[in-house]
Design a protein around this motif. Sequence first.
Motif, PDB file in Angstrom:
ATOM      1  N   LEU A 451      31.824 -21.801  38.181  1.00  0.00           N
ATOM      2  CA  LEU A 451      31.596 -20.674  37.283  1.00  0.00           C
ATOM      3  C   LEU A 451      30.575 -19.685  37.851  1.00  0.00           C
ATOM      4  O   LEU A 451      30.803 -18.469  37.848  1.00  0.00           O
ATOM      5  CB  LEU A 451      31.141 -21.188  35.915  1.00  0.00           C
ATOM      6  CG  LEU A 451      30.893 -20.128  34.829  1.00  0.00           C
ATOM      7  CD1 LEU A 451      32.113 -19.236  34.641  1.00  0.00           C
ATOM      8  CD2 LEU A 451      30.524 -20.805  33.509  1.00  0.00           C
ATOM      9  N   ALA A 452      29.440 -20.212  38.344  1.00  0.00           N
ATOM     10  CA  ALA A 452      28.369 -19.320  38.792  1.00  0.00           C
ATOM     11  C   ALA A 452      28.660 -18.712  40.165  1.00  0.00           C
ATOM     12  O   ALA A 452      28.561 -17.491  40.350  1.00  0.00           O
ATOM     13  CB  ALA A 452      27.043 -20.082  38.820  1.00  0.00           C
ATOM     14  N   MET A 456      31.769 -15.932  38.906  1.00  0.00           N
ATOM     15  CA  MET A 456      30.832 -14.829  38.679  1.00  0.00           C
ATOM     16  C   MET A 456      30.326 -14.257  40.003  1.00  0.00           C
ATOM     17  O   MET A 456      30.173 -13.044  40.153  1.00  0.00           O
ATOM     18  CB  MET A 456      29.648 -15.307  37.825  1.00  0.00           C
ATOM     19  CG  MET A 456      30.031 -15.844  36.467  1.00  0.00           C
ATOM     20  SD  MET A 456      30.881 -14.596  35.450  1.00  0.00           S
ATOM     21  CE  MET A 456      31.268 -15.578  33.986  1.00  0.00           C
ATOM     22  N   GLY A 459      32.499 -11.720  41.475  1.00  0.00           N
ATOM     23  CA  GLY A 459      32.868 -10.630  40.582  1.00  0.00           C
ATOM     24  C   GLY A 459      34.238 -10.798  39.975  1.00  0.00           C
ATOM     25  O   GLY A 459      34.894  -9.813  39.608  1.00  0.00           O
ATOM     26  N   GLY A 460      34.671 -12.033  39.851  1.00  0.00           N
ATOM     27  CA  GLY A 460      35.987 -12.322  39.272  1.00  0.00           C
ATOM     28  C   GLY A 460      37.119 -12.290  40.279  1.00  0.00           C
ATOM     29  O   GLY A 460      38.275 -12.601  39.932  1.00  0.00           O
ATOM     30  N   THR A 497      36.309 -16.060  30.382  1.00  0.00           N
ATOM     31  CA  THR A 497      35.480 -15.721  31.539  1.00  0.00           C
ATOM     32  C   THR A 497      34.679 -14.448  31.266  1.00  0.00           C
ATOM     33  O   THR A 497      33.468 -14.380  31.541  1.00  0.00           O
ATOM     34  CB  THR A 497      36.349 -15.522  32.789  1.00  0.00           C
ATOM     35  OG1 THR A 497      37.142 -16.690  33.010  1.00  0.00           O
ATOM     36  CG2 THR A 497      35.485 -15.267  34.018  1.00  0.00           C
ATOM     37  N   GLY A 501      30.611 -14.125  30.918  1.00  0.00           N
ATOM     38  CA  GLY A 501      29.896 -13.177  31.760  1.00  0.00           C
ATOM     39  C   GLY A 501      29.008 -12.264  30.941  1.00  0.00           C
ATOM     40  O   GLY A 501      27.853 -11.998  31.320  1.00  0.00           O
ATOM     41  N   CYS A 504      26.000 -14.459  29.383  1.00  0.00           N
ATOM     42  CA  CYS A 504      24.948 -14.920  30.288  1.00  0.00           C
ATOM     43  C   CYS A 504      24.126 -13.770  30.855  1.00  0.00           C
ATOM     44  O   CYS A 504      23.069 -13.999  31.457  1.00  0.00           O
ATOM     45  CB  CYS A 504      25.521 -15.782  31.406  1.00  0.00           C
ATOM     46  SG  CYS A 504      26.488 -14.907  32.638  1.00  0.00           S
ATOM     47  N   LEU A 511      25.627 -19.675  30.632  1.00  0.00           N
ATOM     48  CA  LEU A 511      26.468 -20.074  31.755  1.00  0.00           C
ATOM     49  C   LEU A 511      26.400 -21.578  31.962  1.00  0.00           C
ATOM     50  O   LEU A 511      27.423 -22.247  32.112  1.00  0.00           O
ATOM     51  CB  LEU A 511      26.023 -19.327  33.017  1.00  0.00           C
ATOM     52  CG  LEU A 511      26.871 -19.503  34.272  1.00  0.00           C
ATOM     53  CD1 LEU A 511      26.866 -18.225  35.100  1.00  0.00           C
ATOM     54  CD2 LEU A 511      26.354 -20.654  35.122  1.00  0.00           C
ATOM     55  N   TYR A 518      34.309 -24.952  30.959  1.00  0.00           N
ATOM     56  CA  TYR A 518      35.058 -23.940  31.713  1.00  0.00           C
ATOM     57  C   TYR A 518      35.878 -24.586  32.814  1.00  0.00           C
ATOM     58  O   TYR A 518      37.054 -24.265  33.007  1.00  0.00           O
ATOM     59  CB  TYR A 518      34.083 -22.917  32.298  1.00  0.00           C
ATOM     60  CG  TYR A 518      34.755 -21.763  33.000  1.00  0.00           C
ATOM     61  CD1 TYR A 518      35.158 -20.639  32.285  1.00  0.00           C
ATOM     62  CD2 TYR A 518      34.993 -21.793  34.364  1.00  0.00           C
ATOM     63  CE1 TYR A 518      35.785 -19.578  32.916  1.00  0.00           C
ATOM     64  CE2 TYR A 518      35.626 -20.749  35.008  1.00  0.00           C
ATOM     65  CZ  TYR A 518      36.018 -19.644  34.285  1.00  0.00           C
ATOM     66  OH  TYR A 518      36.644 -18.588  34.910  1.00  0.00           O
TER      67      TYR A 518
END
Length: 595
Positions: A451-452, A456, A459-460, A497, A501, A504, A511, A518
């Motif tokens: 996830l981090a 993220m 930027g996806g 998602t 974003g 967080c 997150l 997730y």
Amino acid sequence: MSNYKAPVRDIQFVRNEVLDFDTHYRGLGLHDVNAELCDAILLEAAKFAENELAPLNRSGDEEGCQLTANGVQAPKGFKAAYEKYCEGGWPSLSAPEEFGGQGLPGSVDMMVGELMGQANQSWSMYPGLSGGARATIYAHGTDEQKALYLPKLIEGAWTGTMCLTEPQCGSDLSFLRTKAEPQGDGSYRVTGTKIFISSGDHDLAENIVHIVLARLPDAPAGTKGISLFIVPKYSPNDDGSLGERNAVNCGALEHKMGIHGNATCVMNFDGAKAFLIGEENRGLACMFTFMNGARVGTAVQGITHAELALQGAWRYASEREAGRALTGIKSPDRPADLLIVHPDVRRMLLTIRAFAEGNRALAHFLIKYIDVSAYSKDPDLVAKGDKMLAMLTPIAKGFMTENGLEAANLGMQVFGGHGYIREWGMEQNVRDARISTLYEGTTGIQSLDLLARKVMGSGGELLNLLAGEIQASLADLNDDEFTPVLLKALAEWQTITAEVGAACADDVNELGSAAVDYLMMGGYIALAWMWTKMAVVAKQKLSEQEDSFYRCKLATARFYFQKILPRTLTHAALIRAGAESVMSLTDDDILSYQQ
């Protein structure tokens, strides 16, 4: 005698009928690698797994390893099996030809590794880590190091280990204390203690090559000051023969819940002679060559434990009589009906099957990208493959091991009280499965990575790439039964998602609170994608002729979509519940708590 049977047909189904590995290999220029060759290797691996390894699984668990004055002794039969493994050329399958390997793609090696892990996980770990040691030296070692170490590792005369963890540092390696002192002649002296070292010492091979993280004098603090070293048990001479015994020893064997047949060691390095791999203070980056491969290997253990649960539970439920069917007596000439008549037993069996076979498809799909990275001459294809690997590896490692453990527990549950008894093998499967969610990065760590860093942090981009691949694949499959359900779940994952974003940005704990849910949500979607692929093939085959294999495939796909994929709704709800309740207690509240 073990009842293990290698799932040959299902592996062939995934590779040949669903994922079309023949076309995959041709596209990479591997024209000598085809289904005929792979099937021949698979059948030989099945014989070795069933006849040599599976009979040692329970005895190895009961006997365990012994620490003697001469080092660690593996359980009876392990050494002889390893000698046959080397005689058969198995260690060299995917190793580079220039150093004595067979040069086959890693996807062939994974196919074989799955069977050997299922037959005897503890045994398979001895040669298993050697592949990571080989890959690390091949990627980062000098020409001299490659020439000295790789031929012996490839023939299996030497094995390898990965030495990261220390008593005061596990996942957070910034606390690492092991030191490496330069000796002025190109060598170093490594001093420190490493724990939880799988296959750290044993009597299967003549030498063990430890890949060790340590700090140089005046190195920067934290993870930026870590270097990587080769520390052999016996220092080799220039011709590859064994020289003097190095100052590295097993100080103790860990007392573990499972995998008793594998030597998990406390390793003491007392000024051991060592050699730098790669650049100074870049050791962690080099070690990721080893760790990323180990994460994929650990993900495969999710198949292993689900498959073992499936074989044991399915067989037992097909033979054991207990109770009567809710719809009426099915076996009037018997005092009870078979377990398979009970809906809850079927629920458990189908859940296990959905995970075992879904995991297998996902692992073979993932390994294609490792082949691409190794063999493709197209830089754009390699870049895309690396991105897909970055996105899918934490999902595979985290999700597949979690559902493999769930499957192992369900397998034991099908047996009732008998599952808790050693003779059936189900309780050993649970004990052996438990470690898979912990080592090579816990599920929580894989989730934060996903996830981090991957979602993220890109930027996806990586999520959008995976989503695009799923959408394009579904369009090609042209299926109107499973596709709409999967697309809806995928869209919800993408929406979640964006919500995480945004949340967080105000509180980073959002997150951390969402990460595991997730990852699991993504895992269920990835497996639904694989089950859609398999279901479409099964439908086509059934339109041509009746076959219970394909009927079971299609039935399991429908079960997955109706009974398992809806778990994504719960994970979405948990993510949206946010971090407030998770973080509501103050640090002082927690620290002051007493029973």
